[in-house]
Scaffold this active site. Structure first.
Site, PDB file in Angstrom:
ATOM      1  N   GLU B  62       1.152  -0.967   0.036  1.00  8.18           N
ATOM      2  CA  GLU B  62      -0.197  -0.001  -0.206  1.00  8.18           C
ATOM      3  C   GLU B  62       0.964   1.484  -0.190  1.00  8.18           C
ATOM      4  O   GLU B  62       0.204   2.609  -0.675  1.00  8.18           O
ATOM      5  CB  GLU B  62      -1.078  -0.092   0.801  1.00  8.18           C
ATOM      6  CG  GLU B  62      -2.194  -0.673   0.901  1.00  8.18           C
ATOM      7  CD  GLU B  62      -1.661  -2.228   0.930  1.00  8.18           C
ATOM      8  OE1 GLU B  62      -0.393  -2.635   1.969  1.00  8.18           O
ATOM      9  OE2 GLU B  62      -2.592  -3.159   1.071  1.00  8.18           O
ATOM     10  N   HIS B 131     -11.253  -4.588   8.695  1.00  6.19           N
ATOM     11  CA  HIS B 131     -12.027  -4.474   7.413  1.00  6.19           C
ATOM     12  C   HIS B 131     -13.352  -3.761   7.014  1.00  6.19           C
ATOM     13  O   HIS B 131     -13.707  -3.028   6.089  1.00  6.19           O
ATOM     14  CB  HIS B 131     -12.457  -5.455   6.660  1.00  6.19           C
ATOM     15  CG  HIS B 131     -10.694  -6.476   6.611  1.00  6.19           C
ATOM     16  ND1 HIS B 131     -10.134  -6.895   7.398  1.00  6.19           N
ATOM     17  CD2 HIS B 131     -10.869  -6.726   5.481  1.00  6.19           C
ATOM     18  CE1 HIS B 131      -8.851  -7.211   6.928  1.00  6.19           C
ATOM     19  NE2 HIS B 131      -9.236  -6.984   5.515  1.00  6.19           N
TER      20      HIS B 131
END
Lengths: 331, 328
Positions: B62, B131
């Protein structure tokens, strides 16, 4: 390539006299710039902090001597050497350090954020390892547009242990991006020796893990740096990234607040015998490329150029207070 | 004007695809966005149209994704980076907050970073604490970023097209529970300007400022209370949270005299506090006849059990109870 330790007299070079002069002047300018900045800081004449490149000049100058203005670099918190080598203006650099309107960042960036996109300089960086993904992205633009350019990503032995190094080099290698990752191993991440921070002696072996070439070189030998980067440049255009680890040393502290408690005077003095500037001078003299008088003249001129930059900076206006709020967003 | 009904996910796909057809400098990268079509299926079909050069599957990296987007943007490309779950932006937050957001200002206005980071946010999928977060306030706290979160397919398409054309780093937060919701979009091309809110429902008794998937929930409660002839609620969706369209909020509160903010994010330090302060700092303050009410997620990580998860964030019942209390 012959190994060069200490004296430089035997090295062959095909570089033109003009090119050699330009490279020597850029090392001299960097040295004089940094010594002036160190003086300013020691006298409290400028605020903030700064990280000086004294002792490492051959790495930036030797590497960037291979680049055109439209090739890209990313630099580091210790960025003045890369910046001078990339051809940025000494006056505007000094003005930025003094926080002036005429500085590269209009006084908003300071030492750690000098940049000039129009000259292929994507910025010094206050975050260790922060520029590595950015260089990777610049190389992606080059690749997507099919341009004939390369990127040199400068970072240090501290940054090579950041996650951004791993993520970026892996990505660039998977995508075969035209970027040279150039680690300047100046032996210390602030006070922590590279030998304590890792369990390897030769950092360039990390290249193997990414399936790319890696080479350890003498970063204080401007010709070895130049030639290695020249080869790497041709390689990366066709094949993807290349890791170079240039062994070098900073004589001054990490930043202005460093008391040098983590290393010995003997060690510093030992490295001073490998100072890149006298080494290049010996080469230029012994090969009769320039006379001692000409070389003395260059040294005088370099110091004078820095004095002129200081004058320019001192005579420049401070930023308009209203400018505090501009430049956050582009239109 | 002819219209079609498409999902929120399809709206995002169309926005990216139309913009990529228009401008060759735009490319798209992220984890599993190619053949797989993205974790939520948003980019299905794009690699077939644009090829793997412009629709780039990345390693799971990321920081490199966001940072390479910043570097590509600063050198003339216009990247769209997808982060698979907004929770994972934290792995690349330095590249977003210290690099992309600040480059222009640090460089004295001599750079621009036209990039979009798209990422799904929110709870409701049973994916638990790592999440399911709504961290929009993090990004709103970084000058240099724009933060957008649409609540309908129409807004998603129009706002994303504007985000892609914007010359700044834009964090585009997609509501994962809305991905399959359908709505009307025009057949013709359109864009929606950033930094401009919209009145989603007109009302006279209370202004509710809300965004993301809370907007349809608030609208449902508002309709119910209207049917019961209890009250007429005005619902404002700022759509862009940073920079915020303050005026639309202030004007509405001046009209209704009451303000409530509803967001999914945890209450403490949430962006609702900022909006409450905007109201309290403005002439709308003098029109208030009740305290400003905030309804947000409880200050807990999102739990796994479906009932616990549902109750961790505002529910229609909790919103309604708060409205009734406020209107008493």
């Amino acid at each position: 390539m012959e190994k060069n330790t200490g004296k430089n007299g035997k090295r062959k070079s095909n570089l033109s006299k003009e090119k050699l002069q330009d490279m020597y002047m850029k090392m001299l300018h960097t040295r004089a710039f940094e010594e002036k900045v160190a003086y300013f800081f020691s006298r409290g004449m400028v605020h903030g902090t700064t990280h000086l490149y004294v002792g490492e000049e051959a790495t930036a100058v030797g590497a960037i001597a291979n680049l055109r203005a439209d090739d890209w670099i990313t630099s580091t918190h210790r960025g003045h050497g890369h910046t001078i080598a990339k051809g940025l203006d000494l006056n505007r650099m000094m003005a930025e350090l003094l926080g002036k309107e005429t500085g590269y960042c209009k006084g908003k960036g300071g030492s750690m954020h000098i940049s000039d996109i129009t000259l292929g300089h994507l910025g010094a960086n206050g975050i260790v390892g922060g520029g590595i993904p950015i260089a990777t992205g610049a190389a992606l633009t080059v690749k997507l547009r099919g341009e004939d350019k390369v990127v040199i990503c400068f970072f240090g032995d501290g940054a090579i242990n950041e996650g951004t190094f791993h993520e970026s080099v892996n990505m660039a290698s998977a995508w075969k991006l035209p970027v040279i990752y150039l680690c300047e191993n100046n032996q210390y991440g602030m006070s922590t020796s590279q030998k304590k921070a890792t369990n390897i002696d030769d950092l360039s072996v990390r290249a193997q893990a990414y399936g790319i070439p890696g080479k350890r070189i003498d970063g204080n030998d401007i010709f070895e740096v130049y030639e290695t980067v020249r080869e790497a440049k041709e390689y990366v255009k066709k094949n993807g990234p290349y890791l170079i680890v240039a062994e070098t040393y900073r004589y001054l502290g990490h930043s202005k607040s460093d008391a040098n408690r983590y290393r010995t005077k003997e060690e510093i003095n030992e490295w001073k015998t490998k100072d890149p500037i006298p080494r290049m001078r010996i080469y230029l003299e012994e090969n009769k490329i320039f006379t001692p008088e000409e070389l003395d003249g260059m040294e005088t001129k370099a110091k004078q150029d820095i004095e002129n930059a200081v004058e320019y900076a001192k005579n420049s206006p401070d930023p308009d207070p209203a400018d505090l709020l501009t430049d956050v967003y582009a239109d | 004007m002819s219209q079609r009904e498409i999902t929120y996910a399809k709206a995002i796909n169309e926005a990216m695809s139309e913009e990529m057809r228009r401008d060759k400098e735009i490319f798209f990268m992220g984890e599993d966005i190619g053949i797989y079509g993205g974790a939520f299926g948003v980019s299905v079909g794009m690699i077939e149209e644009f090829g793997e050069t412009r629709v780039r599957d990345t390693p799971i990296s990321e920081a490199a994704i966001i940072g390479a987007a910043a570097g590509a943007a600063a050198t003339g490309s216009r990247p769209i980076a997808e982060i698979q779950f907004s929770d994972f932006i934290s792995i690349g937050i330095d590249q977003l907050g210290n690099q992309a957001a600040k480059m222009r200002y640090m460089f004295g206005g001599r750079a621009q970073v036209p990039m979009v980071v798209r990422a799904p946010i929110g709870s409701g999928t049973g994916a638990a604490a790592q999440h399911s977060q709504s961290q929009e306030a993090w990004y709103c706290h970084i000058p240099g970023l724009k933060v957008v979160t649409p609540s309908t397919p129409y807004d998603a398409k129009g706002l994303l097209k504007s985000a892609i054309r914007d010359n700044n780093p834009v964090v585009f937060l997609e509501q994962k529970l809305l991905y399959r919701k359908k709505g009307l979009v025009p057949d013709e091309e359109y864009t929606i300007p950033l930094c401009k809110g919209e009145i989603k429902r007109e009302g006279t008794d209370l202004s509710i400022i809300s965004w993301g998937r809370m907007v349809p929930m608030v609208l449902e409660v508002a309709e119910k209370l209207a049917k019961e002839k209890k009250c007429e609620i005005e619902v404002i969706d700022p759509r862009t949270l940073m920079p915020l369209d303050k005026q639309i909020i202030i004007d509405s509160v001046k009209k209704t005299g009451k303000a409530m903010i509803v967001h999914e994010a945890v209450l403490t330090g949430g962006y609702g506090g900022e909006i409450a302060a905007v109201i309290a700092d403005s002439e709308a303050f003098f029109h208030l006849d009740a305290p400003i009410r905030r309804v947000g997620g409880f200050d807990v990580p999102i739990p796994y059990n479906p009932e616990l998860e549902r109750n961790a964030v505002p529910t229609p019942e909790r919103i309604e109870a708060n409205i009734r209390e406020l209107l008493q």
